[in-house]
Design a protein around this motif. Structure first.
Motif, short mmCIF file in Angstrom:
data_model
loop_
_atom_site.label_atom_id
_atom_site.label_comp_id
_atom_site.label_asym_id
_atom_site.label_seq_id
_atom_site.Cartn_x
_atom_site.Cartn_y
_atom_site.Cartn_z
N GLU A 16 0.82 -1.21 0.00
CA GLU A 16 0.00 0.00 0.00
C GLU A 16 0.85 1.27 0.00
O GLU A 16 0.47 2.27 -0.60
CB GLU A 16 -0.93 0.00 1.22
N VAL A 17 1.99 1.21 0.69
CA VAL A 17 2.83 2.41 0.81
C VAL A 17 4.03 2.36 -0.15
O VAL A 17 4.95 3.17 -0.04
CB VAL A 17 3.32 2.60 2.26
N ARG A 18 3.99 1.47 -1.09
CA ARG A 18 5.11 1.21 -2.00
C ARG A 18 5.55 2.47 -2.76
O ARG A 18 6.73 2.64 -3.08
CB ARG A 18 4.68 0.13 -2.99
N ALA A 19 4.61 3.36 -3.05
CA ALA A 19 4.95 4.57 -3.81
C ALA A 19 5.97 5.44 -3.09
O ALA A 19 6.62 6.28 -3.72
CB ALA A 19 3.69 5.36 -4.12
N ARG A 20 6.11 5.28 -1.77
CA ARG A 20 7.06 6.08 -1.00
C ARG A 20 8.48 5.50 -1.06
O ARG A 20 9.42 6.13 -0.57
CB ARG A 20 6.60 6.18 0.46
N PHE A 21 8.64 4.32 -1.59
CA PHE A 21 9.92 3.64 -1.61
C PHE A 21 10.67 3.94 -2.90
O PHE A 21 10.08 4.38 -3.89
CB PHE A 21 9.72 2.12 -1.50
N PRO A 22 11.98 3.70 -2.91
CA PRO A 22 12.72 3.82 -4.17
C PRO A 22 12.10 2.93 -5.25
O PRO A 22 11.61 1.84 -4.95
CB PRO A 22 14.13 3.34 -3.80
N VAL A 58 6.71 13.87 6.40
CA VAL A 58 7.27 12.66 7.02
C VAL A 58 8.45 12.17 6.20
O VAL A 58 8.35 12.02 4.97
CB VAL A 58 6.21 11.55 7.14
N GLN A 59 9.58 11.94 6.87
CA GLN A 59 10.78 11.42 6.23
C GLN A 59 11.22 10.15 6.95
O GLN A 59 11.32 10.13 8.18
CB GLN A 59 11.91 12.44 6.25
N PHE A 60 11.46 9.11 6.18
CA PHE A 60 11.82 7.81 6.75
C PHE A 60 13.31 7.55 6.59
O PHE A 60 13.91 7.89 5.57
CB PHE A 60 11.03 6.69 6.04
N PHE A 61 13.88 6.88 7.60
CA PHE A 61 15.29 6.50 7.57
C PHE A 61 15.41 5.00 7.81
O PHE A 61 14.64 4.41 8.56
CB PHE A 61 16.08 7.27 8.63
N GLY A 62 16.44 4.43 7.21
CA GLY A 62 16.62 2.99 7.27
C GLY A 62 16.23 2.35 5.96
O GLY A 62 15.73 3.01 5.04
N LYS A 63 16.49 1.07 5.82
CA LYS A 63 16.11 0.35 4.60
C LYS A 63 14.61 0.50 4.35
O LYS A 63 13.84 0.38 5.29
CB LYS A 63 16.46 -1.13 4.77
N PRO A 64 14.18 0.79 3.12
CA PRO A 64 14.93 0.82 1.86
C PRO A 64 15.39 2.21 1.43
O PRO A 64 15.71 2.41 0.26
CB PRO A 64 13.87 0.32 0.87
N PHE A 65 15.44 3.16 2.35
CA PHE A 65 15.75 4.55 2.00
C PHE A 65 17.26 4.77 1.93
O PHE A 65 18.03 4.08 2.59
CB PHE A 65 15.05 5.49 2.98
N PRO A 66 17.73 5.73 1.14
CA PRO A 66 19.13 5.75 0.70
C PRO A 66 20.18 6.08 1.74
O PRO A 66 21.34 5.68 1.59
CB PRO A 66 19.13 6.81 -0.41
N GLU A 67 19.84 6.81 2.80
CA GLU A 67 20.88 7.32 3.71
C GLU A 67 21.70 6.21 4.36
O GLU A 67 22.92 6.36 4.54
CB GLU A 67 20.25 8.21 4.77
N VAL A 68 21.05 5.11 4.73
CA VAL A 68 21.82 4.03 5.37
C VAL A 68 22.77 3.34 4.39
O VAL A 68 23.85 2.88 4.77
CB VAL A 68 20.89 2.99 6.03
N TYR A 69 22.37 3.29 3.13
CA TYR A 69 23.25 2.69 2.12
C TYR A 69 24.46 3.58 1.86
O TYR A 69 25.56 3.08 1.59
CB TYR A 69 22.46 2.43 0.84
#
Length: 294
Positions: free
Chosen positions: A13-19, A215-226
């Protein structure tokens, strides 16, 4: 109650927010990570569902990490758990019986804290978290609505003491005056000994459904941790790094978006007891390799 299917459905459902990534091919089954050491220079591990379930180490995880090191491979643990500072994370892995060097651990908490800006922060954290790595201007948010109103921004690190009532206070504060909300753990859920726990990403996406620009998410799958992982492995080509995880939408998707190779671990995590192929087919997310345990 959270189930594998309900967690997967919510990620969809929230897939659009992911890379965004292109659909992958089918996965190849392997018996051990040792089968692919000739193709990999660095192994990056999720923790929950791969190295441990709750407070219990998955049998053989400690030996496998040592074998990979002996084979000349770099080892990193990339965890979305944001309830601990670095000292706490190291202590937890030691309690589990895993030998982990300080530079081998990367957490979503670190990525979130590196992206804090000036102002008074309202922090959602475990009561036992000393907040040693946070600015002095933080306010721990609990049951006093006035605290939610006076802060400039919100930082969500842990659901350990979070309640529906406190989530309602956060929502009311956002409705009265929308502000930046940073989620230090993008996971919706995590496998525990007794089932699945609800993680900060679950509550963060509830707010993002109403206030997507705040709202900003951190952690997988978002890029900052990579970025942090790759910074610790200078000059290593992305296709010589492999992510080993149990969740398609976080571990696998995020790594594919970076050009890493991927291993889906199936026995103890999100898909324990399930055939993962139908989930991959529905989501279009396939790991390069698949195995039961590392």
């Amino acid at each position: 109650m959270l189930t594998t299917q309900s967690i997967f459905d919510r990620y969809q459902e929230v897939r659009a927010r992911f890379p965004q990534v292109a659909a992958h091919r089918d996965s190849c089954d392997i018996q051990s990570l040792l089968d692919i050491t000739n193709q990999v220079d660095a192994f990056v591990f999720d923790a929950f569902g791969v190295l441990n379930v709750g407070e219990t180490m998955i049998p053989g995880a400690d030996k496998r990490l040592e074998q990979l090191r002996e084979n000349g491979c770099a080892v990193r643990i990339l965890t979305n758990a944001a309830s601990y500072d670095r000292c706490g994370a190291i202590a937890k892995f030691k309690r589990l019986g895993l030998r982990v060097e300080d530079d081998e651990i990367i957490t979503s908490r670190e990525a979130a804290l590196q992206n804090l800006n000036q102002g008074k922060w309202g922090v959602i954290a475990a009561d036992t978290d000393p907040l040693r790595d946070l600015p002095d201007t933080v306010i721990r948010l609990q049951d006093i609505y006035a605290d939610y109103e006076q802060v400039d921004q919100f930082l969500f690190l842990s659901t350990a003491n979070w309640t529906v009532t406190r989530q309602d206070l956060l929502l009311s504060a956002m409705q009265h005056r929308p502000r930046l909300l940073r989620i230090g753990n993008a996971d919706l859920a995590a496998p525990r000994d007794e089932g699945f726990s609800v993680e900060p990403g679950h509550f963060g996406h509830q707010i993002a459904d109403l206030f997507p620009d705040y709202v900003q998410f951190f952690g997988k799958p978002f890029p900052e941790v990579y970025d942090l992982v790759e910074g610790s492995l200078p000059s290593l080509p992305s296709d010589r790094i492999v992510m080993c995880g149990d969740t398609l939408h976080t571990d696998i998707l995020g790594a594919v978006a970076r050009g890493w190779r991927t291993v889906l671990v199936t026995q103890d995590g999100l898909f324990a007891g399930y055939d993962t192929k139908p989930f991959s087919e529905r989501s279009g997310i396939f790991a390069d390799w698949r195995l039961k345990r590392i």
